[in-house]
Design a protein around this motif. Structure first.
Motif, mmCIF file in Angstrom:
data_model
loop_
_atom_site.group_PDB
_atom_site.id
_atom_site.type_symbol
_atom_site.label_atom_id
_atom_site.label_comp_id
_atom_site.label_asym_id
_atom_site.label_seq_id
_atom_site.Cartn_x
_atom_site.Cartn_y
_atom_site.Cartn_z
ATOM 1 N N VAL A 1 0.803 -1.080 0.034
ATOM 2 C CA VAL A 1 0.151 0.001 -0.149
ATOM 3 C C VAL A 1 0.892 1.269 0.017
ATOM 4 N N GLU A 2 0.615 2.023 -0.883
ATOM 5 C CA GLU A 2 1.098 3.468 -1.113
ATOM 6 C C GLU A 2 0.187 4.529 -0.725
ATOM 7 N N TYR A 3 0.771 5.535 0.120
ATOM 8 C CA TYR A 3 -0.120 6.571 0.454
ATOM 9 C C TYR A 3 0.505 8.009 -0.149
ATOM 10 N N GLU A 4 -0.165 8.848 -0.865
ATOM 11 C CA GLU A 4 0.644 10.000 -1.452
ATOM 12 C C GLU A 4 -0.525 11.119 -1.000
ATOM 13 N N LEU A 5 0.319 12.347 -0.564
ATOM 14 C CA LEU A 5 -0.230 13.488 -0.396
ATOM 15 C C LEU A 5 0.043 14.377 -1.434
ATOM 16 N N CYS A 6 -0.983 14.796 -2.208
ATOM 17 C CA CYS A 6 -0.896 15.438 -3.560
ATOM 18 C C CYS A 6 -1.641 16.729 -3.695
ATOM 19 N N THR A 7 -1.045 17.636 -4.318
ATOM 20 C CA THR A 7 -1.810 18.941 -4.586
ATOM 21 C C THR A 7 -2.194 18.982 -6.089
ATOM 22 N N GLU A 8 -3.512 19.346 -6.233
ATOM 23 C CA GLU A 8 -3.832 19.314 -7.632
ATOM 24 C C GLU A 8 -4.801 20.646 -7.706
ATOM 25 N N GLY A 9 -4.504 21.641 -8.644
ATOM 26 C CA GLY A 9 -5.013 22.927 -8.828
ATOM 27 C C GLY A 9 -5.333 23.707 -7.519
ATOM 28 N N GLY A 10 -4.249 23.817 -6.724
ATOM 29 C CA GLY A 10 -4.612 24.567 -5.469
ATOM 30 C C GLY A 10 -5.487 23.777 -4.250
ATOM 31 N N LYS A 11 -5.693 22.390 -4.493
ATOM 32 C CA LYS A 11 -6.350 21.813 -3.578
ATOM 33 C C LYS A 11 -5.502 20.502 -3.206
ATOM 34 N N TYR A 12 -5.897 19.814 -2.144
ATOM 35 C CA TYR A 12 -5.086 18.860 -1.512
ATOM 36 C C TYR A 12 -5.864 17.526 -1.693
ATOM 37 N N VAL A 13 -5.108 16.381 -1.919
ATOM 38 C CA VAL A 13 -6.031 15.151 -2.067
ATOM 39 C C VAL A 13 -4.997 14.104 -1.645
ATOM 40 N N ILE A 14 -5.567 13.111 -0.730
ATOM 41 C CA ILE A 14 -4.688 11.973 -0.359
ATOM 42 C C ILE A 14 -5.158 10.758 -1.068
#
Length: 58
Positions: free
Chosen positions: A10-23
């Protein structure tokens, strides 16, 4: 991608997309890959969830 952590399959990523954050959570089971994501949100909320995920993992 801002941060990532891997535990076994399992891999978890904290990402930013278009000024918003998503895990994003990606689990690999043999040839199968299952990816799920949180709703996009503000940095504060996403990072609070991220901290809970990181501390809950062995």
């Amino acid at each position: 991608m801002k941060e990532s952590i891997v535990r076994g399959d399992v891999e978890y990523e904290l990402c930013t997309e278009g000024g918003k954050y998503v895990i994003r959570r990606t689990e690999r089971k043999g040839d199968r890959v299952v990816m799920t994501e949180t709703a996009r949100g503000c940095q504060r909320d996403a990072e609070a969830v991220w901290v809970r995920i990181v501390h809950a993992l062995p």
